[in-house]
Design an enzyme around this catalytic site. Structure first.
Site, PDB file in Angstrom:
ATOM      1  CB  CYS A   1      -1.153  -0.085   1.259  1.00 51.74           C
ATOM      2  SG  CYS A   1      -2.372   1.237   1.146  1.00 51.74           S
ATOM      3  CB  THR A   2       0.495   4.621   1.563  1.00 54.33           C
ATOM      4  OG1 THR A   2       0.054   4.106   2.943  1.00 54.33           O
ATOM      5  CG2 THR A   2      -0.681   4.888   0.942  1.00 54.33           C
TER       6      THR A   2
END
Length: 317
Positions: free
Chosen positions: A103-104
């Site tokens: 993800c981030t």
């Protein structure tokens, strides 16, 4: 023994951590002596995840063991990167044999300069920002994960499980990855170049009802006549007006939308049924198996037969 080191920080997304950890510990249970999973936070103190769970790390970053696979999860805590983490990643990241983000977590890798000149992905909602903030990174918003040499980045949450399973398959073989996937009750693993969204979610929903009905018809009848002329007649528009309106309201041409739906339908049949390639091609609206093969190579980078071989789980006995 491969040490998998997971970086923890306040407001981390808990599934970004626990999903891959369950995969690697499951693989260790399958074949002992292969993985050792450790966690570390900036100062060694417990961290609070974005959902409120408290995670207690094994180490402070300064005292963390050398990592074979260094895994950086995402979450709200990446919105304002902690300089202690990015500084540590800048030094220790290049030493790992594999650098992985979920993800981030890609934001932290990019802030440390570890994605410069590389192709990468992240959660769809943050791809544009990652590209703006780090122009040296080639951001691809479509795949669920991207592997560029020793650096692998993945999209949101469950894509971290897919990537972890891919790494286990690389290390220990397909049977090990299948065994872990069955234990976790996940569907083997999705190919990295599978889109983050289904064909329907990847585009906008048309505002006008006739165009929305056409979108629904395409989804429900991939085997039908989905030429622009036939779809335009269904929407009661001229072909030219229909094509222009469809692209304006959905963001893609009718032909591109039809291709996405047909590839997705064919992929599901290859994964979930034992139908032959010819039957799958016919049911998915391709005139010939060769037409389906060309579409698969163009969109997924592999043939239908190879796709089935790689991504359809073996029967459980």
């Amino acid at each position: 023994m491969r040490t998998v080191l997971v970086v923890l920080f306040d407001h981390v997304q808990s599934l970004d951590v626990t999903g891959p950890v369950e995969v690697f510990t499951g693989a260790e249970a399958y074949r002992g002596g292969t993985y050792r999973v450790r966690t570390a936070s900036p100062d060694g103190a417990p961290v609070r995840t974005s959902s409120g769970l408290l995670l207690t790390p094994d180490h402070a970053l300064a005292d963390a063991p050398a990592a074979h696979t260094l895994l950086v999860p995402g979450g709200q805590g990446t919105r304002h990167p902690d300089e202690r983490i990015t500084d540590w990643l800048r030094t220790r990241g290049p030493r790992a044999e594999r650098l992985v983000s979920v993800c981030t977590g890609a934001v932290l890798l990019a802030a440390a300069g570890l994605l410069d000149g590389r192709r990468a992905t992240t959660h769809w909602a943050y791809c544009d920002k990652l590209a703006r903030d780090h122009p040296a990174v080639e951001v691809d918003p479509d795949p669920i994960y991207v592997r560029d040499g020793s650096v692998s980045t993945s999209a949101g949450v469950t894509a971290g499980i897919d990537l972890a399973l891919a790494l286990v398959e690389e290390d220990l073989g397909r049977e090990a990855a299948l065994t872990v996937a069955r234990h976790l009750v996940v569907f083997l693993r999705r190919p990295g170049n599978q889109a983050q969204f289904s064909a329907q979610l990847a585009v906008q929903t048309a505002r006008r009802e006739p165009l929305r009905e056409v979108q629904q018809f395409i989804t429900e009848h991939p085997e039908g006549d989905l030429s622009v002329e036939a779809l335009a007649a269904r929407a009661r528009l001229s072909p030219r007006h229909f094509a222009r309106a469809f692209q304006t309201e959905t963001g893609v041409t009718p032909g591109r939308y039809v291709e996405r739906v047909r590839v997705e339908h064919a992929r599901r049949l290859l994964e979930d049924t034992t139908e032959g390639v010819e039957e799958v091609a016919r049911a998915s609206g391709y005139g010939t198996p060769e037409a389906m093969r060309r579409a698969f190579v163009r969109t997924l980078g592999t043939s239908p037969a190879e796709y089935r071989r790689r991504f359809r789980p073996a029967p459980v006995h």
